[in-house]
Design a protein around this motif. Structure first.
Motif: not given
Ligand code: SAM
Length: 261
Positions: A18, A46-48, A52, A71, A94-96, A113
């Motif tokens: 990234y 899903g802030c990774g 952002y 998560s 947490g979960e989406a 994503q």
């Molecule tokens: C491809 S990465 C994208 C990260 C960030 N959005 C970015 O674009 O820089 C996907 C992220 O979504 C998170 N993720 C996947 N499934 C999820 C869920 N059900 N709930 C919350 N986060 C989730 C992963 O742990 C990962 O950090």
């Protein structure tokens, strides 16, 4: 390795991916679509590794607020480091589909994503809607993986590799149905912009080039692709890059919508 569960090393690898130019371009596009204003409260689902969150903190300023949810504890640790100099940010595990946030707490929400990995899209959209104030905005960015095209001198192996890569997703072609799903979830003014991410020749700063080793590691031992075949596919892609014959393209989609007032 699973795309959905990251250990520390995998999270750091994604963080490295990234940093590249294409990833920065994607963030600029997604943030432009969100158009965060000073003082706003923003949710990043899903802030990774928190790129952002950090960039949005600069946009909302000291009077604004950013909440990142993910998560993966390994991702949240990287995000915490990235946002360490701010006290108007919270990073929550947490979960989406069950966001650990209050109803109507945010002016805008972003999820890049992520929804393509969430089996229950309807629940995730309902949660985004719940978290937004009336009139609140959402930006959802996902990839139609069916648009992924790769040059290979062994097209049969390449096709098998790409089919095995599909296992990293819950929804391979989510953008095709996302507008309807957003409307069904109660959002309005649903719009979509397509962005091509493609690379030709030697392209070390491209999303495509960075994806190759990820893809190779993931597919090894899946869907009938052996470790040797995965390694051979990655080696071929690297060779094509060195020769200047690399080609990799895909279309990513940015959806914008609003919760009715
Ligand atoms: C491809 S990465 C994208 C990260 C960030 N959005 C970015 O674009 O820089 C996907 C992220 O979504 C998170 N993720 C996947 N499934 C999820 C869920 N059900 N709930 C919350 N986060 C989730 C992963 O742990 C990962 O950090």
């Amino acid at each position: 390795m699973s795309q959905l569960e990251f250990d520390e090393q995998e999270a750091r690898q994604l963080e490295g991916m990234y940093e590249i130019g294409d990833a920065r371009r994607r963030r600029e596009l997604a943030r432009a679509a969100l158009a965060a204003a000073p003082g706003e409260r923003i949710l990043d689902v899903g802030c990774g590794p928190g790129f952002y969150c950090a960039e949005l903190l600069a946009e909302v300023g000291e009077s604004g607020w950013v909440t990142g949810v993910d998560s993966s504890p390994a991702m949240l640790a990287l995000a915490a480091r990235r946002c360490a100099s701010h006290d108007n940010v919270e990073l929550l595990e947490g979960e989406a589909v069950a966001l650990p946030v209050r109803d109507e707490a945010f002016d805008a929400a972003l999820t890049v994503q992520v929804i393509e990995y969430v089996p229950d899209v309807e629940k995730a959209l309902a949660e985004l809607r719940r978290a937004l104030r009336p009139g609140g905005r959402v930006v959802i960015w996902d990839i139609d993986w069916d648009t992924l095209s790769v040059h290979s001198e062994d097209p049969k192996l390449s096709e098998r590799v790409l089919r095995a890569w599909d296992e990293h997703l819950a929804h391979r072609t989510l953008p095709r149905t996302l507008a309807g799903r957003l409307r069904a979830a109660g959002f309005e003014v649903v719009d979509m912009t397509a962005h091509a991410f493609a690379a030709l020749g030697h392209a070390p700063d491209s999303w495509a080039s960075a994806l190759v080793p990820f893809l190779g590691r993931f597919v090894a031992g899946r869907a009938g692709v052996s470790e040797e075949e995965a390694d051979a596919w990655v080696a071929e892609q690297r060779r094509l890059e060195e020769q200047g014959d690399f080609y990799f393209g895909c279309i990513q989609f940015c959806f914008t919508a609003r919760k009715p007032r």
